[in-house]
Design an enzyme around this catalytic site. Structure first.
Site, mmCIF file in Angstrom:
data_model
loop_
_atom_site.group_PDB
_atom_site.id
_atom_site.type_symbol
_atom_site.label_atom_id
_atom_site.label_comp_id
_atom_site.label_asym_id
_atom_site.label_seq_id
_atom_site.Cartn_x
_atom_site.Cartn_y
_atom_site.Cartn_z
ATOM 1 N N LEU A 127 0.769 -1.149 0.058
ATOM 2 C CA LEU A 127 0.048 0.065 0.137
ATOM 3 C C LEU A 127 0.774 1.438 0.156
ATOM 4 O O LEU A 127 1.685 1.487 0.661
ATOM 5 C CB LEU A 127 -0.988 0.065 1.130
ATOM 6 N N ASP A 128 0.552 2.035 -0.829
ATOM 7 C CA ASP A 128 1.276 3.491 -0.944
ATOM 8 C C ASP A 128 2.739 3.507 -1.059
ATOM 9 O O ASP A 128 3.437 4.212 -1.087
ATOM 10 C CB ASP A 128 1.077 4.421 0.428
#
Lengths: 288, 288, 288, 288
Positions: free
Chosen positions: A231-232
């Protein structure tokens, strides 16, 4: 003007550009744009060329060009793609309740600034149905039940089906507030675009405007990136920042940030649609 | 790393890049950077290629490369230049009393950020002698008498002599407060760089910060451009802007502006020194 | 939170802030924001104060506050206004065929980012009717016949009637492609907001993106200003710029420019709606 | 123009501005600038006022003003300071080998853009002695032995002595490459300014340009902050960013970054010298 866009990634060595442009010139192809990058660290070479379709002989279309190119590609061990601007990419947009990114993409699409087909918008809420349908785009509501892992799995299986049925080339998370499961992301590297509402790697995760406000930064930003299982952490396509000051509340950061988000997402998506973004490991090469 | 930089301008037609890169690859030349631009309005084509010197065979230096290139250049009717990073350009700087641009250029030069020789600084005032000499650069004082056209002529004749004696490749007006006479500019198109303290074409002429203040603009800027006989009308190399507000006095505009001026001038000069700026009529092509 | 916003312009002298804040504190008014500016050239003083409505005693509303303020205002020879955030301004938007500014304003208005009422949108074309009506805003089509001065006069008379009937506080030209006649502008100084698609004073007049392209500037911009009888000469509220390069066609300047235009117009309008923009001759004071 | 600058921090309540401006007006003090901020989260109020010295009665100097102000300060439980622009702050600069920030500060100081006294520059290397001394500023070399905790302690004790002897009001780390020990920072909260070469909180710690390059960000930045015991966690005064692209090496990030660093540090320091920066817990209020 119809164009063929050739993008290439391969080990760097002498003669790549000469071979590629030589082949194109050999068929009287007119090059409208070309950009290249050699990465000294990885030893990889990146090339993007726009060829004016009508400059090639009659009957020498993308299939023929690809066939003619095959031997060059093999010689230099290239990963490559050849796209045709007459066959625009198919983009499926994902949104939740906030409309600032979605409305901007739809407006730009309607105005001809984003060259793609929009087979549908998928959402886990009904809020944006009317906006989407007003633009003449089908709206697909797929509820994602909270705290129900089986229900979630079923929802993403349904979205997976829709995306496959629609033959989507790219998925765009326009402030879609659900985390995609790894199974959904697998095999889609470089084909899911997200907008994160911070200047990554600062303020990854939840509530970035709160984090920014708490830290007292003097600029906020947004990041458009490809989605990976981390994520990210995916390859960054585009970022931008805006000045704020001590007087701005979290709500004001949100308001200022929305303008950055939509601008950055639209820019990143446009570059993707024009085959300007090439993956280089966990980074990108962007030929503007 | 020693590099040869080839810049080319010619009528656009099919096969230019293939011919140039084919020739380079034929001598095992390794291309580090390449950028091109086709101007649809003028039909002109622009190309810049950086070749790694050591990739070419022993004994095949710039002279041999130029000779080998000659036939290609003739075939495509090219204006071209081939420079060698081992022979840095010779830049003569001009300044008056204000030191913000000059000090910045000298600091960057000393730090190795501007690859050029500085044979001397010419000034119509003595104020900056110590600064210049501290950097180990000769300071040449040439007074320009006001309201004395004969005296002026003599002064510019002397500067012309200095510039020729020093075999200057480029002249840089780092806030030099005299207007160069047309005779001095003639034959130096694309070789005199000026910084104007406004975002041209706004506020050309004298006292641009006063003009900006009077008009109530919300951003001020600076423009780096080649000097032509038409004051403030020369081809623009680089520009930038900064935000100001209603509370800023003319003096504050000047202070904010000085930072823009020096940044823009240093950037423009660096691009020029790296042969990234090509003339396209009264405009420029800048390959960053 | 309901707030009263007091804006003041008067000759600068000692004791203004003390008198105003003293009066407010005397009624237990809580000041949420205050900003001031003394213009050394004109000798004018500018003040903006936000007062929390609920901090004042019960029954002490805007009328009572204004009455209490009257003597102070007279003492200091003030031009002043007191607005109540519970009575949002009424804005009439004008548009033609291009929707990028209008769509952005409507989206922000719907999202609650622009606090105003929108009694109607006026247009000289039917193209944007559906967009406007989808947002629940009445669309008023007023044709402006070209090259027919009598027809034009009638058209603007009708628009004048609409604007008066709707009790509009502010008119917003969101890329409205007609020049307002002086009679229409008269008595509306500081109440008509326009977006010009250049960084004024550069490229005033028609086809600014063509002008910018021809001049070869490296940044383009947009300017939000109040309309006066002098076209493109009105007091500037807000401006911004974006980087372009030699490869950008006029169409690409337009595309990049549209994002600047809509951002700058929305920002300028929001500041106007929040009474942050005060006229200072042909300039503005903007309290952000 | 000589000015007195009053800065105030206190619990927010009704009547603060009225009391302060009332007192000033009562002595015929003319206010040149005033700015305020109420922090809704902490309930703290911040105020900065510039008073024209000559507007006060003869014999009513800073001491008298402070004495007159005392009762108001006590009533509202204020932390406050009153500074006199005729007594500029004394700044001690710290540097190591890189001169880009130091040279910029010295140039701006010499040009009158930074109003302060520079009693000396402290460095752990001899490299910058000549630059500093050319500006007429004493250079104090204090070696900091690596991997020798006793030697380090002695070095910082010596620096502490110098700083105290010089009665420094503020210490400026202009790319000083040593970590200050906690004992040195203690009691100096809000009085040591550092420039970090990243857009914090991204890329805290060592080698931020390498980190930025590895992550593939599209903008880099710099952060000017007050030093606290928590490295890179101090209150942020100012930040800015610049665009980079995939072709930029770490060395090019460094070069681009140096311009951001010096601009951001000079801006932050100027604001500090003008008493525009107030501490608000681990954040700052900056009145520009």
């Amino acid at each position: 003007m119809r164009r063929y866009i050739l993008t290439i990634t391969c080990p760097d060595r002498i003669g790549i550009v000469a071979a590629v442009t030589g082949l194109i010139a050999g068929h009287q192809g007119s090059v409208l744009e070309a950009a290249q990058h050699g990465d000294l660290e990885t030893g990889r070479f990146f090339l993007r060329i726009e060829i004016l379709a009508e400059s090639l002989p009659a009957g020498f279309g993308p299939t023929e060009l690809a066939a003619a190119f095959e031997p060059v590609a093999n010689e230099f061990d290239m990963q490559w793609s050849l796209t045709d601007t007459d066959r625009p990419k198919r983009a499926v947009l994902f949104a939740s309740k906030e409309d600032h990114c979605l409305a901007d993409l739809l407006q730009k699409w309607r105005a001809g600034e984003l060259e793609c087909d929009l087979p549908c918008v998928i959402s886990n809420h009904e809020d944006l149905r009317s906006l989407v349908e007003w633009h003449g785009v089908p709206f697909r509501y797929v509820a994602v039940p909270p705290r129900d892992s089986q229900g979630k799995e079923a929802a993403f299986a349904e979205m997976d089906r829709i995306v496959q049925d629609e033959r989507a080339d790219v998925l765009v998370l326009a402030r879609y507030m659900q985390i995609l499961p790894p199974t959904f992301c697998a095999n889609r590297l470089g084909r899911i675009i997200n907008i994160h509402h911070s200047f990554l790697p600062s303020f990854a995760g939840a509530r970035p405007y709160h984090q920014a406000h708490d830290r007292g930064v003097k600029l906020i930003g947004a990041t458009c990136h490809y989605v990976t299982a981390d994520l990210d952490e995916g390859p960054i396509i585009e970022q931008d920042t805006r000045r704020i000051d001590h007087g701005d509340s979290v709500d004001e950061l949100r308001r200022v940030g929305r303008d950055v988000e939509r601008t950055v997402l639209a820019r990143g998506l446009r570059w993707h649609l024009e085959d300007r973004v090439l993956l280089n490991g966990h980074k990108t090469v962007v030929f503007p």
